[in-house]
Design an enzyme around this catalytic site. Structure first.
Site, PDB file in Angstrom:
ATOM      1  CE  LYS A  74      -0.864   0.284   4.941  1.00 31.56           C
ATOM      2  NZ  LYS A  74      -1.813   0.159   6.014  1.00 31.56           N
ATOM      3  NE  ARG A  75       3.293   2.193   5.240  1.00 37.65           N
ATOM      4  CZ  ARG A  75       2.392   2.963   5.833  1.00 37.65           C
ATOM      5  NH1 ARG A  75       2.243   4.204   5.453  1.00 37.65           N
ATOM      6  NH2 ARG A  75       1.650   2.509   6.806  1.00 37.65           N
TER       7      ARG A  75
END
Ligand code: GLU
Length: 505
Positions: free
Chosen positions: A263-264
């Site tokens: 997600k990052r």
């Protein structure tokens, strides 16, 4: 007519849905539609500790935005609801009881501390502790209690979990539509917890029970669930239920092919990995979303469809209907699918091209007005048509057309260096004269007249056209210069020539 095919997307609302999850939803949707089946959304919210309130709304909004609506699920009640696992607790308890009665599961009373101590002891010996066929007889569970002893213990209110009693030395041959047969010996497994002390089932039990009760025929999910497949097969066998077809979709990998897309990564790659923007209240972080960045849902959908599947040829652009027609599990890849941010841009470009100018008019006019200018429909249409091939989304339209509304505030240094020399003043005078003498300032007319004049003059084309462009745009790019001149009009054209001369002298 609807077929018996029933598939489900079963997210846990623990956070926003990343594009990997959205792809799982998409493949389920395509498969269901292809087989005139039913696409179910089931919210797997049994893990109270990780529950995030806004996540469920996010998931549903993302699916709707992307054009992959479900047929049955929250707010679309069908015959198999409720579609929240938290509302189906009784049935899980009932099935856990059934396994206990049949000797296929047992109560375990070991405390977390006891298990931790064991784990450490094993570790010290260079071993790994597994609660399973080899160790379970030595541990604090109902396997060595008689009925009376168990009753007393339960009546005392002792804390317990229910564990699956993994069969000893059983060869499991689980078929996966993508990978073929997955072979595991049951001795490699541990006795997974099916029911927790908080009265909630674990993922494994709830998932199996619901897939059975909801008559799911095909389980299509991410590769991260492949290690659970052997246990799930054993559970189906324990209940004596017919198994669905299983298909595990390849992981999404980072652009360099190394490691799972996380997600990052969106921030690192400069392109979102989430369909919609997500504000994480707990950490006060905002994750960028495709929708907010102006990416078209059709472009994202098409890109996701190709991340792990192809139609067997080079075709990359598919309408949703074509995808439904062509999609099949046997063309899903085994290897991880590498996420390529440039591909997102490419799909976006292709889909932006397809939007009729009519649909761009209002958003474009709005963006112009937002900048403090006004434009009528006819002019807006003509500008959009002139510049749209340079744009990939609505916000680019303004960036590619600001010079239709405002004179350059400065001039590109490189271009100035190249153009501002020699007899430039003389040439500007010629251009000014030419512009002034045009009675009919339509594009075709000025184009024809200025070009014919250059042809008969001592000047090369560039000698006149380059300063002309620099005066109107401030740099050497942009669409047709006669279109710009005709749109801004004779007076403004002359003003800009004067302005450049003043500013550069
Ligand atoms: N709740 C699981 C998840 O969050 C579902 C996995 C499955 O589809 O079986 O992905």
């Amino acid at each position: 007519m609807a077929s018996d095919v029933r598939v489900r997307f079963a997210p846990s609302p623990t956070g926003p849905l990343h594009i990997g999850g959205l792809r799982t939803a998409l493949y389920n949707y395509l498969f269901a539609k292809k087989h005139q089946g039913t696409f179910v959304l089931r919210i797997e919210d049994t893990d109270q500790k990780r529950y995030v309130t806004e996540a469920e709304k996010y998931i549903i909004d993302a699916m709707n935005w992307c054009g992959i609506p479900y047929d049955e699920g929250p707010l679309k009640e069908g015959d198999f609801g409720p579609y929240y696992q938290s509302q189906r607790r009784e049935s899980y308890a009932k099935y856990a009881d059934q396994l206990i009665k049949e000797g296929k599961a047992y109560y375990a009373f070991d405390t977390a501390e006891e298990l931790e101590t064991l784990r450490k002891e094993y570790e010290a010996k260079g071993d790994i502790f597994k609660y399973g066929p080899i160790t379970r007889n030595e541990l604090n569970n109902s396997l060595h209690l008689d009925e009376e002893e168990l009753k007393t213990k339960l009546a005392e209110g002792s804390n317990y979990v229910i564990r699956f009693k993994t069969p000893i030395n059983r060869q499991i041959n689980a078929k996966d539509e993508v990978r073929g047969y997955v072979q595991v010996n049951s001795d490699e497994l541990d006795d997974k917890i099916l029911f927790k002390s908080d009265g909630m089932p674990t993922y494994h039990l709830a998932n199996i029970v619901d897939d059975h009760l909801m008559k799911i025929t095909h389980v299509i999910r991410g590769e991260e669930w492949l290690p659970s497949l052997a246990l799930h097969v054993l559970l189906y066998d324990a209940f004596g239920w017919e198994k669905p077809v299983f298909a595990h979709l390849p992981l999404l990998l980072r652009p360099n092919g190394k490691g799972k897309l996380s997600k990052r990564d969106g921030e690192k790659l400069g392109i979102p990995v989430f369909p919609l923007e997500w504000n994480n209240a707990a950490s006060n972080e905002t994750f960028r979303g495709y929708r907010e960045e102006g990416i078209l849902p059709e472009a994202l959908l098409n890109m996701l469809a190709m991340l792990g599947w192809n139609a067997g040829d080079d075709q990359e652009l598919f309408t949703k209907d074509e995808l439904i027609e062509k999609f099949s599990l046997d063309r899903v890849h085994k290897a991880g699918a590498v996420f390529d941010p440039d591909k997102v841009k490419w799909f976006q470009h292709e889909y932006f091209k397809k939007i009729p100018t009519d649909h761009l008019l209002q958003p474009y006019i709005d963006s112009v007005e937002e900048k403090g200018y006004a434009v009528d429909y006819k002019t807006a249409r003509s500008i959009i048509e002139e510049i749209r091939e340079r744009a990939d989304q609505v916000k680019d339209l303004w960036e590619q057309s600001d010079f239709y509304f405002q004179a350059p505030q400065n001039y590109d240094a490189k271009a100035v260096k190249k153009i501002w020399k020699g007899d430039i003043r003389e040439r500007l005078d010629k251009i000014r004269g030419l512009v002034k003498e045009q009675e009919d300032f339509s594009r075709d007319n000025i184009k024809h007249n200025i070009k014919s004049w250059i042809e008969q003059s001592e000047y090369g084309f560039g000698k006149i056209m380059q300063p002309f462009r620099l005066a109107l745009v401030g740099e050497m790019k942009g669409p047709g210069i006669f279109h710009i001149a005709a749109t801004i009009g004779k007076e403004e054209t002359l003003k800009r020539i004067d302005q450049m001369e003043e500013m550069l002298s």
